[in-house]
Design a protein around this motif. Sequence first.
Motif, short mmCIF file in Angstrom:
data_model
loop_
_atom_site.label_atom_id
_atom_site.label_comp_id
_atom_site.label_asym_id
_atom_site.label_seq_id
_atom_site.Cartn_x
_atom_site.Cartn_y
_atom_site.Cartn_z
N PRO A 1 0.81 -1.11 -0.07
CA PRO A 1 0.12 0.07 -0.02
C PRO A 1 0.90 1.31 -0.22
O PRO A 1 1.95 1.37 0.64
N GLY A 2 0.42 2.40 -0.83
CA GLY A 2 1.30 3.54 -1.00
C GLY A 2 2.53 2.93 -1.66
O GLY A 2 2.66 1.96 -2.58
N GLY A 3 3.60 3.76 -1.19
CA GLY A 3 5.10 3.32 -1.90
C GLY A 3 5.87 2.89 -0.71
O GLY A 3 5.86 2.90 0.31
N LEU A 4 7.13 2.21 -1.11
CA LEU A 4 8.23 1.80 -0.55
C LEU A 4 9.28 2.58 -0.55
O LEU A 4 9.95 2.72 -1.80
N LEU B 1 -2.14 -4.07 -18.10
CA LEU B 1 -3.06 -4.43 -16.81
C LEU B 1 -4.50 -3.96 -17.08
O LEU B 1 -4.71 -2.92 -17.57
N GLN B 2 -5.16 -4.93 -17.06
CA GLN B 2 -6.80 -4.54 -16.97
C GLN B 2 -7.05 -3.48 -16.22
O GLN B 2 -6.88 -3.51 -15.08
N GLY B 3 -7.92 -2.62 -16.76
CA GLY B 3 -8.37 -1.32 -15.99
C GLY B 3 -7.38 -0.24 -15.77
O GLY B 3 -7.60 0.48 -15.29
N ALA B 4 -6.12 -0.48 -16.51
CA ALA B 4 -5.30 0.67 -16.65
C ALA B 4 -4.81 1.21 -18.07
O ALA B 4 -4.11 0.64 -18.39
N PRO B 5 -5.68 1.90 -18.59
CA PRO B 5 -5.61 1.97 -20.14
C PRO B 5 -4.03 2.46 -20.42
O PRO B 5 -3.53 2.48 -21.35
N SER C 1 2.36 -1.98 -8.45
CA SER C 1 2.09 -2.84 -9.49
C SER C 1 0.37 -2.78 -9.83
O SER C 1 0.28 -3.33 -11.16
N LYS C 2 -0.24 -2.05 -9.10
CA LYS C 2 -1.80 -1.59 -9.59
C LYS C 2 -1.71 -0.53 -10.59
O LYS C 2 -2.81 -0.28 -11.21
N CYS C 3 -0.40 0.09 -10.62
CA CYS C 3 -0.51 1.36 -11.76
C CYS C 3 -1.48 2.08 -11.69
O CYS C 3 -2.09 2.56 -12.67
N GLN C 4 -2.00 2.50 -10.42
CA GLN C 4 -2.96 3.68 -10.40
C GLN C 4 -2.40 4.88 -10.27
O GLN C 4 -3.13 6.16 -10.23
N VAL C 5 -0.98 5.22 -9.57
CA VAL C 5 -0.62 6.31 -9.32
C VAL C 5 0.91 6.44 -10.26
O VAL C 5 1.85 5.64 -9.59
#
Length: 431
Positions: free
Chosen positions: A57-60, A194-198, A241-245
């Motif tokens: 969660p967040g970054g490391l 990644l699906q959901g990350a255009p 890896s969620k590629c949201q941010v």
Amino acid sequence: MSSTLCRCICGTGNQKDQFELQPAFPTSDFGVPEAPQRGALECDDTLQRLDAAMSPPGGLSFSTLQQPLRGTPIREGNLWYLSAEDQVDAVHFSLYVNGFFFRHEGVEVSISLSPFVLVRNCKFQSGYNATLTDVKIFKISLFAHSACYYFGVRSEDERWAEEERSRWVLDVSRAIRLVTQSLFPPFRITCEPLQGAPQTRRRLMAGYVVYHEDVSTASVVYFELQAHEKGMAKMLLYENSKCQVVVGEIPLHESAMCSEKIGINCSCFSVEDYQFSTRSLAERKLWLRAISNVRVKLQNSAPDPNEEELRGFRAAIKEHLKSIRASIEGPGFRVTNPVNGSLKCQGMIDPLLQRCHVQRSSKAVPSTARPMSVMALKASGGKSSENGVAEEGRIELQSIQLELNRPVPRATARSQEVAALAQMVPKPGDG
């Protein structure tokens, strides 16, 4: 207590340190896309779900400044320390799982390791110092802090001295690798969007790397190489890896400078002024090889690849990944059944660097400037240079040098910590 510049003839200013293009992936694989098999797609989808589920969660982010040495020494011995051009002194050297310690002229010197440290054999020009002719020298370079420490092995038996130096260099390199690998979450390199990350639609490969934020901070970011489009490619840095941010974006032009640090088992490389470290040497070679392919296409003004060609590029990278999978596996997923690709998640190693917090904007940084760190702003008095990057300046480097050389008392090892660290130390003969 250390040299701020490399003094040997194998220094980083040598042309040999310049990145040489790696052999390209087979042109036939790039030119004739192959349809991925259903099993491969399902395996990739499973990997992405596992990666996303275990994303931190967040970054490391971790501090790379001086830290207490952990546990008890994993190796001790007598070495010669080159503290000045005309001074060579005998010291007792102690190697720990996360750094090294020695005492020189009554001062305790304790240095903690980070991913941006390398070790290698070195030699000086003939006639540099007559007292060094029978000393087999190696250097530990904290290149992110512009510091080098020189040590040597001396013996009448030249062959024994060479072998003893090699053993020291390998042991130090294993400690550096252990520190580096301890920072990574479990993951495997993936090639599929990644699906959901255009924004990942033009992905060629992606995986975690350690990014050198500034002289005090290293962050684990999710690194993605994208195919070229309109005469330029780019590399995106995500929080996980969620590629949201997106925390950074690096443009890749045909003239982009890529280089690798030359050291034993060193996994560091750079793209322009951005410094990165991977889990292993093989993984670094893979990244540089992929980047090289994209650069070659840009240099040849290749047309933008369509979706079918992108699938072919990914298939070529996946095929290469299969051939080197064993050599790039670090903490992360382990294949338990090579027939059906069943996966098991390996436990993470406790990080050997202290966590710290880095404030970032959720937007991508401008492609012409690196993210400004708190330390960079402090060093520049809150002002930035013309290109938007803070000038860290001589004052900041001096303060870092003082921090490096500050005497640090040895940490008292707790019984549980010693037992845990003992399991992490590579056995003799390990790669």
